[in-house]
Design a protein around this motif. Structure first.
Motif, PDB file in Angstrom:
ATOM      1  N   PRO A 192     -10.177  -4.686  -4.725  1.00  0.00           N
ATOM      2  CA  PRO A 192     -10.043  -5.239  -6.088  1.00  0.00           C
ATOM      3  C   PRO A 192      -9.448  -4.259  -7.098  1.00  0.00           C
ATOM      4  O   PRO A 192      -8.812  -4.690  -8.053  1.00  0.00           O
ATOM      5  CB  PRO A 192     -11.488  -5.591  -6.475  1.00  0.00           C
ATOM      6  CG  PRO A 192     -12.252  -5.616  -5.201  1.00  0.00           C
ATOM      7  CD  PRO A 192     -11.532  -4.749  -4.227  1.00  0.00           C
ATOM      8  N   ASP A 193      -9.613  -2.963  -6.878  1.00  0.00           N
ATOM      9  CA  ASP A 193      -9.084  -1.992  -7.835  1.00  0.00           C
ATOM     10  C   ASP A 193      -7.729  -1.418  -7.405  1.00  0.00           C
ATOM     11  O   ASP A 193      -7.246  -0.462  -7.995  1.00  0.00           O
ATOM     12  CB  ASP A 193     -10.095  -0.866  -8.078  1.00  0.00           C
ATOM     13  CG  ASP A 193     -10.427  -0.101  -6.802  1.00  0.00           C
ATOM     14  OD1 ASP A 193     -10.146  -0.623  -5.700  1.00  0.00           O
ATOM     15  OD2 ASP A 193     -10.965   1.012  -6.904  1.00  0.00           O
ATOM     16  N   ALA A 194      -7.098  -2.035  -6.393  1.00  0.00           N
ATOM     17  CA  ALA A 194      -5.778  -1.575  -5.952  1.00  0.00           C
ATOM     18  C   ALA A 194      -4.768  -1.798  -7.085  1.00  0.00           C
ATOM     19  O   ALA A 194      -4.872  -2.765  -7.841  1.00  0.00           O
ATOM     20  CB  ALA A 194      -5.340  -2.336  -4.709  1.00  0.00           C
ATOM     21  N   TYR A 231       1.055  -2.517  -5.942  1.00  0.00           N
ATOM     22  CA  TYR A 231       0.748  -2.502  -4.514  1.00  0.00           C
ATOM     23  C   TYR A 231       0.481  -3.917  -4.011  1.00  0.00           C
ATOM     24  O   TYR A 231       0.974  -4.324  -2.966  1.00  0.00           O
ATOM     25  CB  TYR A 231      -0.464  -1.598  -4.252  1.00  0.00           C
ATOM     26  CG  TYR A 231      -0.949  -1.626  -2.826  1.00  0.00           C
ATOM     27  CD1 TYR A 231      -0.323  -0.862  -1.844  1.00  0.00           C
ATOM     28  CD2 TYR A 231      -2.020  -2.420  -2.452  1.00  0.00           C
ATOM     29  CE1 TYR A 231      -0.761  -0.898  -0.527  1.00  0.00           C
ATOM     30  CE2 TYR A 231      -2.470  -2.462  -1.144  1.00  0.00           C
ATOM     31  CZ  TYR A 231      -1.837  -1.701  -0.183  1.00  0.00           C
ATOM     32  OH  TYR A 231      -2.275  -1.740   1.115  1.00  0.00           O
ATOM     33  N   VAL A 232      -0.310  -4.672  -4.768  1.00  0.00           N
ATOM     34  CA  VAL A 232      -0.661  -6.033  -4.365  1.00  0.00           C
ATOM     35  C   VAL A 232       0.590  -6.920  -4.358  1.00  0.00           C
ATOM     36  O   VAL A 232       0.801  -7.697  -3.422  1.00  0.00           O
ATOM     37  CB  VAL A 232      -1.746  -6.627  -5.297  1.00  0.00           C
ATOM     38  CG1 VAL A 232      -2.067  -8.063  -4.914  1.00  0.00           C
ATOM     39  CG2 VAL A 232      -3.003  -5.771  -5.253  1.00  0.00           C
TER      40      VAL A 232
END
Length: 148
Positions: free
Chosen positions: A5-7, A11-12
């Motif tokens: 969740p904190d990526a 990146y996502v």
């Protein structure tokens, strides 16, 4: 495969784009067409007779990469290039009959892939996502223009 969740958002976004590209490539493999070739063909199906330069701009590829993709499509008999009557340095790219037939085979695959990857994502959510990504692109354009 879910990311943390904190990526970072970049990146996502990159991971989603890569996964979509890989899935589409897997589905096009029986037709010996890559995603890069698909993107170019999709432009020609919308408007046949573009120049190599116009195609490069529309698929966000540089001229050498676009030429390489066109070379492969020409060897497969899917496109043909003709000298432009207006500019001796330019080439007009046209689909062959085989290229037009390929449209009927690949468009349903692309459409089904879109349905599959957006399963559970409402139309409104899709519009919102596109709008947000377009804002990000506009911001990057603004930043890039200021750096030139």
């Amino acid at each position: 495969m879910e990311v943390e969740p904190d990526a970072p958002l970049g990146y996502v976004i990159n991971k989603a784009a890569l996964m979509l590209k890989n899935e589409l490539g897997r589905r096009f493999k029986p037709y010996d067409i890559t995603v890069e070739q698909w993107r170019l063909l999709n432009r020609l199906w919308e408007r046949d007779g573009l120049t190599q330069k116009e195609l490069a701009e529309q698929i966000f590829k540089d001229q050498p990469n676009t030429t390489r993709i066109l070379d492969k499509l020409q060897k497969k008999g899917i496109i043909r290039r003709e000298a432009s009557p207006d500019d001796r340095r330019a080439f007009i790219v046209n689909l062959t009959d085989e290229g037009r037939i390929l449209r009927e085979r690949l468009l349903p695959i692309a459409s089904k892939t879109g349905e599959d990857v957006f399963m559970g994502v409402s139309g409104e959510e899709q519009r919102l996502l596109k709008g947000l990504l377009n804002k990000i692109c506009a911001n990057i354009d603004t930043i890039s223009s200021g750096c030139k």
